[in-house]
Design a protein around this motif. Sequence first.
Motif, PDB file in Angstrom:
ATOM      1  N   PRO A 303       0.961  -1.019   0.225  1.00 25.99           N
ATOM      2  CA  PRO A 303       0.016   0.064   0.047  1.00 25.99           C
ATOM      3  C   PRO A 303       1.067   1.341  -0.051  1.00 25.99           C
ATOM      4  N   ALA A 304       0.359   2.378  -0.587  1.00 23.74           N
ATOM      5  CA  ALA A 304       1.021   3.531  -0.674  1.00 23.74           C
ATOM      6  C   ALA A 304       0.975   4.312   0.859  1.00 23.74           C
ATOM      7  N   GLY A 305       2.080   4.951   0.839  1.00 22.73           N
ATOM      8  CA  GLY A 305       2.251   5.589   2.239  1.00 22.73           C
ATOM      9  C   GLY A 305       3.633   6.132   2.702  1.00 22.73           C
ATOM     10  N   ASP A 306       3.818   6.873   3.786  1.00 19.85           N
ATOM     11  CA  ASP A 306       5.174   7.190   3.780  1.00 19.85           C
ATOM     12  C   ASP A 306       6.292   5.976   3.822  1.00 19.85           C
ATOM     13  N   ALA A 307       6.011   4.962   4.247  1.00 24.61           N
ATOM     14  CA  ALA A 307       7.152   3.791   4.518  1.00 24.61           C
ATOM     15  C   ALA A 307       7.405   3.569   2.833  1.00 24.61           C
ATOM     16  N   ARG A 308       6.278   3.483   2.318  1.00 22.73           N
ATOM     17  CA  ARG A 308       6.678   2.937   0.607  1.00 22.73           C
ATOM     18  C   ARG A 308       7.449   3.921   0.036  1.00 22.73           C
ATOM     19  N   THR A 309       7.079   5.257   0.238  1.00 18.45           N
ATOM     20  CA  THR A 309       7.659   6.498  -0.505  1.00 18.45           C
ATOM     21  C   THR A 309       9.209   6.441   0.124  1.00 18.45           C
ATOM     22  N   GLY A 310       9.461   6.609   1.499  1.00 21.76           N
ATOM     23  CA  GLY A 310      10.584   6.527   1.996  1.00 21.76           C
ATOM     24  C   GLY A 310      11.535   5.469   1.319  1.00 21.76           C
ATOM     25  N   LEU A 311      10.990   3.944   1.109  1.00 21.17           N
ATOM     26  CA  LEU A 311      11.952   3.053   0.680  1.00 21.17           C
ATOM     27  C   LEU A 311      12.261   3.335  -0.763  1.00 21.17           C
ATOM     28  N   GLU A 312      11.306   3.985  -1.471  1.00 16.83           N
ATOM     29  CA  GLU A 312      11.489   4.255  -3.186  1.00 16.83           C
ATOM     30  C   GLU A 312      12.619   5.174  -3.008  1.00 16.83           C
ATOM     31  N   GLN A 313      12.516   6.256  -2.258  1.00 12.94           N
ATOM     32  CA  GLN A 313      13.548   7.530  -2.272  1.00 12.94           C
ATOM     33  C   GLN A 313      14.850   6.870  -1.782  1.00 12.94           C
ATOM     34  N   LEU A 314      15.149   5.997  -0.846  1.00 12.12           N
ATOM     35  CA  LEU A 314      16.277   5.379  -0.460  1.00 12.12           C
ATOM     36  C   LEU A 314      16.748   4.399  -1.375  1.00 12.12           C
ATOM     37  N   VAL A 315      16.011   3.878  -2.233  1.00  6.36           N
ATOM     38  CA  VAL A 315      16.351   2.951  -3.343  1.00  6.36           C
ATOM     39  C   VAL A 315      17.111   3.860  -4.440  1.00  6.36           C
ATOM     40  N   ARG A 316      16.401   4.840  -4.829  1.00  9.72           N
ATOM     41  CA  ARG A 316      16.972   5.876  -5.709  1.00  9.72           C
ATOM     42  C   ARG A 316      18.356   6.576  -5.211  1.00  9.72           C
ATOM     43  N   TYR A 317      18.391   6.731  -3.965  1.00 13.52           N
ATOM     44  CA  TYR A 317      19.374   7.515  -3.237  1.00 13.52           C
ATOM     45  C   TYR A 317      20.662   6.473  -3.399  1.00 13.52           C
TER      46      TYR A 317
END
Length: 323
Positions: A303-317
């Motif tokens: 599900p979408a949310g802060d945790a999923r967004t955070g992981l996506e940003q961390l992957v890109r980083y």
Amino acid sequence: MLSINEIKKPIATDIDVFEGRFKASMQSSVPLLDRITHYIVKRKGKQIRPMFVFFSASLCGGINESTHRGAALVELLHTATLVHDDVVDNSYQRRGFFSINALWKNKIAVLVGDYLLSKGLLLSIDNGDFGLLKIVSEAVKQMSEGELLQVEKVRRMDIDEPVYYDVIRQKTASLIAACCACGAASGGADEATVEKMRLFGEHIGIAFQIKDDMFDFGTDDVGKPLGIDIKEKKVTLPLIYALKNCTSAEKKEMINLVKNHNDDPIKIGRIIDFVKSKGGLEYAGTQMKVYQDAAFEILNTFPAGDARTGLEQLVRYTTERNK
């Protein structure tokens, strides 16, 4: 790209608490050991691995005390392997600072690594975190196997793409996979979800290592000396591709240069130019994207949310960084 501090905002409080507990977890009654562990803590990096643990837990049920212990376990065992690696590689610097063996010699460095390893084991055993301990212990086993596989293949110079992926899956990706699996398990996820998060982390780890290998042929302002893998006679994906797409005479010449460059900057420069001219960097970048996309495909099933967004940003980083 967002900074690491911007990415970790949703879990910033948890990371702050973790850092205090991690420091406390290394305390000893031996003054020399306390001086060394204090030196280690002061020079810790960006806490990428604990962030994967916390975001994964948040995605799979929520952060709790077990999550904090899982993050500390990962960092203790990871730090132990780094201390030992510096001894094995005869390396006197890490992240621009003197390594433990450079300051306190090999014998003390090995003992410090052993101490950190034992502290991680006891942290899990004393709190009954046997599931987390199994996940991380499997990763450490794979890391050792990956290092030995690389040593064996480098000696014989017979690394092809399948072997390369075996090496980096074990050497690098296994620990990031363990971070994500630990986070999911600590949050109360079922076995299928824990395995899904482990695979997510494995894809990230492979993409991360491919990106790191590309730096060896790029600019020298990325925190990693230019040509360091070539100096250590490591055969990475850009070089594997270049050797696969050249004449037999070129291949023979380049393999001979890799084996016998003797740290000569001119010879190392010729290898770097050869890899670039054969499209090795472009190919590696394409493969890195394949694994990054595979990680996102798994992440998007949650599900979408802060945790999923955070992981996506961390992957890109970790996979799109320039240093």
